[in-house]
Design a protein around this motif. Structure first.
Motif, PDB file in Angstrom:
ATOM      1  N   UNK A 125      42.924  45.698  29.740  1.00  0.00           N
ATOM      2  CA  UNK A 125      41.526  45.298  29.652  1.00  0.00           C
ATOM      3  C   UNK A 125      41.333  43.995  28.891  1.00  0.00           C
ATOM      4  N   UNK A 126      42.435  43.433  28.388  1.00  0.00           N
ATOM      5  CA  UNK A 126      42.331  42.115  27.760  1.00  0.00           C
ATOM      6  C   UNK A 126      43.240  41.144  28.510  1.00  0.00           C
ATOM      7  N   UNK A 127      42.717  39.961  28.765  1.00  0.00           N
ATOM      8  CA  UNK A 127      43.503  38.950  29.466  1.00  0.00           C
ATOM      9  C   UNK A 127      44.687  38.525  28.600  1.00  0.00           C
ATOM     10  N   UNK A 128      45.922  38.777  29.075  1.00  0.00           N
ATOM     11  CA  UNK A 128      47.092  38.518  28.228  1.00  0.00           C
ATOM     12  C   UNK A 128      47.283  37.040  27.888  1.00  0.00           C
TER      13      UNK A 128
ATOM     14  N   UNK C 124      42.927  33.381  47.189  1.00  0.00           N
ATOM     15  CA  UNK C 124      41.709  33.811  47.890  1.00  0.00           C
ATOM     16  C   UNK C 124      41.955  35.163  48.576  1.00  0.00           C
ATOM     17  N   UNK C 125      43.099  35.276  49.272  1.00  0.00           N
ATOM     18  CA  UNK C 125      43.397  36.527  49.972  1.00  0.00           C
ATOM     19  C   UNK C 125      43.521  37.674  48.986  1.00  0.00           C
ATOM     20  N   UNK C 126      44.199  37.432  47.869  1.00  0.00           N
ATOM     21  CA  UNK C 126      44.425  38.494  46.895  1.00  0.00           C
ATOM     22  C   UNK C 126      43.155  38.899  46.180  1.00  0.00           C
ATOM     23  N   UNK C 127      42.283  37.924  45.905  1.00  0.00           N
ATOM     24  CA  UNK C 127      41.094  38.254  45.123  1.00  0.00           C
ATOM     25  C   UNK C 127      40.047  38.957  45.985  1.00  0.00           C
ATOM     26  N   UNK C 188      47.479  41.997  42.002  1.00  0.00           N
ATOM     27  CA  UNK C 188      47.838  42.787  40.816  1.00  0.00           C
ATOM     28  C   UNK C 188      46.889  42.483  39.659  1.00  0.00           C
ATOM     29  N   UNK C 189      46.641  41.203  39.435  1.00  0.00           N
ATOM     30  CA  UNK C 189      45.737  40.821  38.346  1.00  0.00           C
ATOM     31  C   UNK C 189      44.326  41.335  38.623  1.00  0.00           C
ATOM     32  N   UNK C 190      43.944  41.255  39.890  1.00  0.00           N
ATOM     33  CA  UNK C 190      42.611  41.665  40.301  1.00  0.00           C
ATOM     34  C   UNK C 190      42.324  43.114  39.915  1.00  0.00           C
ATOM     35  N   UNK C 191      43.373  43.930  39.925  1.00  0.00           N
ATOM     36  CA  UNK C 191      43.185  45.354  39.661  1.00  0.00           C
ATOM     37  C   UNK C 191      43.102  45.662  38.168  1.00  0.00           C
ATOM     38  N   UNK C 212      40.182  33.632  34.425  1.00  0.00           N
ATOM     39  CA  UNK C 212      40.983  34.837  34.207  1.00  0.00           C
ATOM     40  C   UNK C 212      42.114  35.024  35.207  1.00  0.00           C
ATOM     41  N   UNK C 213      41.870  34.702  36.464  1.00  0.00           N
ATOM     42  CA  UNK C 213      42.884  35.006  37.476  1.00  0.00           C
ATOM     43  C   UNK C 213      43.955  33.919  37.517  1.00  0.00           C
ATOM     44  N   UNK C 214      43.527  32.669  37.684  1.00  0.00           N
ATOM     45  CA  UNK C 214      44.505  31.589  37.848  1.00  0.00           C
ATOM     46  C   UNK C 214      45.500  31.525  36.700  1.00  0.00           C
ATOM     47  N   UNK C 215      45.000  31.656  35.496  1.00  0.00           N
ATOM     48  CA  UNK C 215      45.841  31.522  34.318  1.00  0.00           C
ATOM     49  C   UNK C 215      46.958  32.574  34.331  1.00  0.00           C
ATOM     50  N   UNK C 216      46.674  33.723  34.943  1.00  0.00           N
ATOM     51  CA  UNK C 216      47.691  34.776  35.010  1.00  0.00           C
ATOM     52  C   UNK C 216      48.565  34.671  36.243  1.00  0.00           C
TER      53      UNK C 216
END
Lengths: 364, 318, 300
Positions: A125-128, C124-127, C188-191, C212-216
């Motif tokens: 729940x926290x962005x790593x 885009x597909x994953x999100x 995976x991140x999306x979930x 949040x998504x791109x950085x991961x």
């Protein structure tokens, strides 16, 4: 345990209050969510999981409503439905007297500012990749608060949840313990200055001692910030400790709802009775050997006919298989009323253990 | 199980359709008038007009595609510009030559990679492990055509042990893989083809096996007093489904990717055919060869998936 | 409640935590990389190769395209020709330096382009999932129906030679695998709950994707892309070898190998030189991306 009416009067002092103390913080009307199951050659919908099946309840201002049930009964789905994180199939939300909706009433954005959620898994729940200060400041920034102000607020909130800002604000989630992460999660939820906090198994993954610390923190914050809680958990001890009223869920439906002391001292539904009997007693002499609740919950894809609990109920009779017992009108009931969806609790239901109706009593 | 197989089979159809679309687009990609890409330059104009109608090139693109697809389904891949031969016949002849050396290569690479992978995984961190890893990295990084040239320098130029190019006097007709006089022509192509899959499969085997060896049930087996040899047998059996899937995939890559090695050794397979088509800008030959190779690759993938679902109980069979 | 210690509220959870120096993600990656000598060595090697290519105009002793009929196919160390001459009497040192420019560019640029395009499609597909995902990923599946060498030969063979066509070909070939990796990482991140938490705070999709998504997703995608550099170099030199790359007399390692092949009986060692250059570069990139992947595999 504070009395519901007392806290409701306290809440009237809040400038954000629109509907007055008697108006519930949140009313949930007949909310439904079925998940389709796709299978077969063409991926057609073959069945539905009735995750949340026609649930209604309300939460008074300043109260803590506990929601209990076994895993898989739809508690988390319910939480996500309230947060508009998943689309509901049917039903309405009324926030402090105003209908929440896309077209009319309170916009969803406003709902989100009033309603925040603390998630169960403190790891995911926290962005790593973000320092925790940024995770906390993100919501306010999105809502248009200047980055510098949001940062100050975040530091402030860290202090409020018991983490020294100068020590913690630049840390990454993997540098925190489970309890610390959950404190950050609470701070993040509080960053938008919400009125209602949904705590989805917020302390379930923590060690007992840490859990106690976080629970106390929640109690303090509730008083300080004039919050209302929906506290979801499978742990009946914790729910008893923190809640004013308790709602029991079974297979996507409400089976019992009532004030915490009434419900714990005199559970009406056999499922609630079984859950309470499952708790380990502090007194070794009182511990039960036999498991009061046998087997797994039935498949929510094909819930049993009639009363959904009849497959595991020790008191099941023919009527239970034939007819689903009604809970009664939850939304019209007062907060101190104790309702249960069981034929045994309803006069004239046809169950042999049901209380006698007036007609029977007077032998008419 | 059967439902899974049927579903997997049905999923192949849109993929194959996609493959035909890409192959069809190749003619459109080529610069110049498409019909000029399809016929010899000296073809008389009336003949060109006839062919234009035959391929439906005066029609909209979608119609052209379906006209072309229909001919392909009937087994008509057109005629080579260079020698006017039927593309389908040329491709089939060449394909058998490629298939033979690709099969031998992949089997050699598989056996060797299993051996190297087991050796490395059971001696993790040791000198032998490092050596095996080095071999794997070399195999993955080496450009095959350069390796082929180096093999020629060593074995044909310096040592004069093996013939540098070709398939021998009889060509592919009388080629006998069990006769050294013929087979010696295939030795270097097979080695050059085998090294990259050897590298990839060794690395995969080593990491899969070491992962299994670090799992708890291996400790349980040790605690039960099983010998290390038996434990390795257990672990290897665990990685077999993945390894066989890899084997199939690598065979597919070899069949599709043999163009460079076959060019160096002038081995008359599909790769050599592709090179010929590129040099002479023989678009029908290029298109037909690629269509056949891609189709074979898709079918190999299909077989691999089906086989794996039968071997490995963990794959869902809905 | 007996489970709650009475004084627990006054116990700040912070107390037990040591005041360690806070180090970010990249700091911990570098800390691991620092002791990985093989990776560091290869990284140095890549830097040297890049510098050699960049400064080729100043470093090469002769004009790489000036032929000399009198000095064809000289051995290594012949007079001023440190590494001999090729079949047209051109200096091998100069040609290898200049050829490195083309080969490195063909290794790096297509990967950069493909990462941008494939990464975007994958994210885009994953999100978004659902139909968007199906359309994008099923299209990619069609490209996966071709072995990469075959796809490259097919596209380049139809387009014809030339440096632009080669670049385009390699980009198209590399997009599907990158797209697939980006899609997997994104879904995976999306979930994860923090994306839901961001949505619950009212953030727009664009904001969530960027904050949040791109950085991961970035680090798995970049690590994967780095493994493709070596593949791209080998594919590019393979295409050049088949005559589908730069046109002569421009120097390119793949093309040099191809033209020198005729002279294999005269100067075998010189013939092998361009291939050794490809091999060294490709091994270096492979090992660096391996090391990078291990260093970036951060378990919390």
């Amino acid at each position: 345990m504070t009395l519901v009416t007392e806290t409701a009067i306290d809440a009237a002092a809040d400038p954000r209050d629109r509907g007055g103390p008697a108006q519930p913080m949140l009313i949930v009307e007949n909310i439904k969510k079925y998940f389709p199951i796709r299978a077969g050659l063409l991926n057609r919908k073959v069945a539905e999981v009735k995750a949340v099946d026609d649930i209604s309840f309300y939460v008074m201002k300043g109260e803590t409503l506990g929601i209990v049930g076994e895993s898989g009964c739809g508690k988390s789905t319910l939480a996500r439905l309230l947060m508009y994180l998943i689309e509901r199939d049917e039903g309405n939300l009324v926030l402090d007297g105003d209908l929440v909706g896309e077209k009319s009433g309170v916009p969803i954005d406003a709902l989100r500012r009033s309603l925040q959620m603390v998630f169960q898994d403190s790891y995911s729940s926290l962005n790593p990749r973000l320092p925790i200060e940024q995770s906390i400041a993100y919501g306010p920034k999105v809502q248009g608060i200047k980055p510098k102000k949001a940062k100050e607020q975040a530091q402030d909130l860290l202090g409020k949840v018991g983490l020294r800002p100068n020590l913690f604000s630049q840390r990454y989630p993997h540098e925190l313990s489970g309890g610390q992460k959950q404190r950050v999660n609470i701070a993040r939820a509080l960053a938008l200055d919400p009125r209602l906090l949904i705590l989805d198994e917020a302390v379930s993954a923590l060690d007992k001692s840490v859990e106690a610390q976080v629970l106390n923190l929640l109690s303090e914050l509730k008083e300080q910030l004039n919050l209302t809680y929906i506290f979801i958990s499978h742990d009946l001890h914790v729910v008893q400790y923190i809640s004013d009223r308790v709602l029991v869920m079974y297979l996507g439906q409400v089976v019992e709802i009532g004030p915490v002391d009434k419900l714990y001292s005199n559970p009406k539904h056999p499922y609630t009775q079984a859950l309470l009997a499952c708790r380990l007693s502090m007194d070794p002499d009182e511990r039960v050997d036999a498991a009061p609740l046998a087997g797994d919950p039935p498949n929510p894809v094909n819930p049993p006919s009639g009363c959904r609990f009849h497959t595991r109920c020790p008191h099941a009779e023919d009527i239970c298989m034939a007819k689903a017992p009604a809970l009664g009108d939850v939304l019209k009931a007062t907060p101190d009323q104790h309702l249960a969806a069981c034929h045994m609790a309803q006069a004239g239901s046809g169950h042999s253990k049901a209380p006698a109706t007036l007609a029977e009593l007077f032998n008419i | 199980m059967w439902l899974y197989a049927l579903r997997r089979l049905l999923l192949t159809i849109p993929i194959l359709l996609g493959v035909t679309i890409i192959c069809f687009a190749l003619v459109k990609l080529a610069p110049g008038d498409p019909i000029q890409n399809l016929v010899r330059p000296e073809t008389p104009p009336e003949e060109v007009a006839k062919l234009r109608a035959y391929y439906g090139l005066d029609q909209p693109v979608v119609i052209q595609y379906f006209v072309w697809l229909w001919r392909v389904l009937c087994g008509d891949l057109g005629r080579s510009i260079a020698n006017n031969a039927l593309v389908s016949e040329e491709v089939v002849r060449a394909f058998l030559n490629t298939l033979n050396i690709a099969l031998i290569s992949v089997v050699i690479a598989f056996v060797a990679s299993m051996a190297l992978g087991i050796i490395a995984a059971t001696r993790q961190g040791g000198a032998v492990d490092k050596l095996v890893t080095a071999i794997a990295v070399f195999g993955i990084s080496v450009p095959t055509f350069w390796l082929a040239v180096v093999l020629v320098i060593f074995f044909a130029v310096n040592l004069n042990w093996l013939p540098a190019t070709g398939m021998g006097a009889d060509g592919s007709h009388g080629f006998n893989y069990f006769d050294w006089n013929d087979f010696k022509f295939a030795v270097m192509p097979i080695i050059a083809l085998a090294l990259p899959p050897l590298g990839i499969m060794t690395r995969t085997t080593r990491s899969a096996l070491s992962e299994v060896l670090n799992q708890d049930f291996i400790q349980t087996l040790r605690a039960k007093g099983l010998s290390e040899g038996r434990i390795i047998v257990h672990a290897v059996r665990n990685i077999m489904p993945g390894a066989t899937a890899m084997l199939g995939l690598q065979l597919g890559y070899l069949i599709g990717g043999s163009v460079l090695v076959e060019t160096v050794f002038t081995w008359p397979g599909t790769g050599f055919l592709l090179n010929k088509a590129i040099l002479t800008r023989d678009i029908p030959l290029l298109q037909g060869t690629i269509l056949v190779l891609a189709t074979v690759f898709v079918l190999i993938n299909l077989v691999v998936d089906l086989a794996q679902s039968m071997i490995d109980p963990r794959i869902k069979r809905i | 409640m007996s489970v709650i210690p009475a004084d627990s509220a006054s116990l700040p959870a912070a107390q037990g935590a040591p005041a360690t120096k806070v180090r970010g993600y990249w700091g911990s990656v570098w800390n691991r990389l620092r002791y990985d000598y093989v990776t560091l060595f290869c990284l140095g090697l890549i830097i040297v190769i890049i510098l050699l290519a960049v400064f080729a105009p100043w470093l090469s002793p002769m004009d790489p395209e000036k032929s000399s009929m009198a000095n064809r196919l000289r051995p290594i160390g012949y007079k001023k020709y440190l590494l001999g001459t090729d079949e047209q009497g051109r200096d091998m040192v100069s040609r290898l330096l200049w050829g490195g420019r083309v080969s490195l560019m063909m290794g790096i640029l297509p990967v950069v382009f493909a990462t941008l395009v494939g990464g975007m499609f994958g994210v885009v597909a994953g999100y978004y999932g659902g139909k968007v995902n199906m359309v994008i990923m099923r299209t990619m599946d069609i490209f996966f129906a071709f072995p990469s060498v075959l796809l490259a030969v097919a596209i380049a063979g139809s387009l014809g030679g030339g440096i632009g066509n080669q670049m385009l070909t390699l980009t198209v070939v590399l997009i599907p695998p990158i797209c697939r990796v980006a899609e997997t990482a994104t879904s995976q991140v999306r979930a994860l709950d923090f994306v839901d938490a961001a949505r619950a705070s009212g953030a727009s999709t664009i904001s969530i994707l960027f904050s949040h998504v791109l950085i991961n997703v970035l680090s798995p995608v970049l690590v994967y892309s780095s493994t493709l550099v070596s593949i791209s170099i080998i594919l590019a030199s393979g295409l050049s070898f088949l005559g589908l790359g730069v046109s002569p007399p421009t120097a390119d390692w793949g093309l040099m190998l191809s033209t020198l092949r005729q002279s294999i009986y005269v100067q075998p060692i010189v013939t092998a030189l361009p291939g050794i250059a490809i091999l060294i570069t490709s091994i270096a990139f492979n090992l660096v991306s391996d090391g990078l992947r291990q260093a970036m595999d951060v378990k919390a």
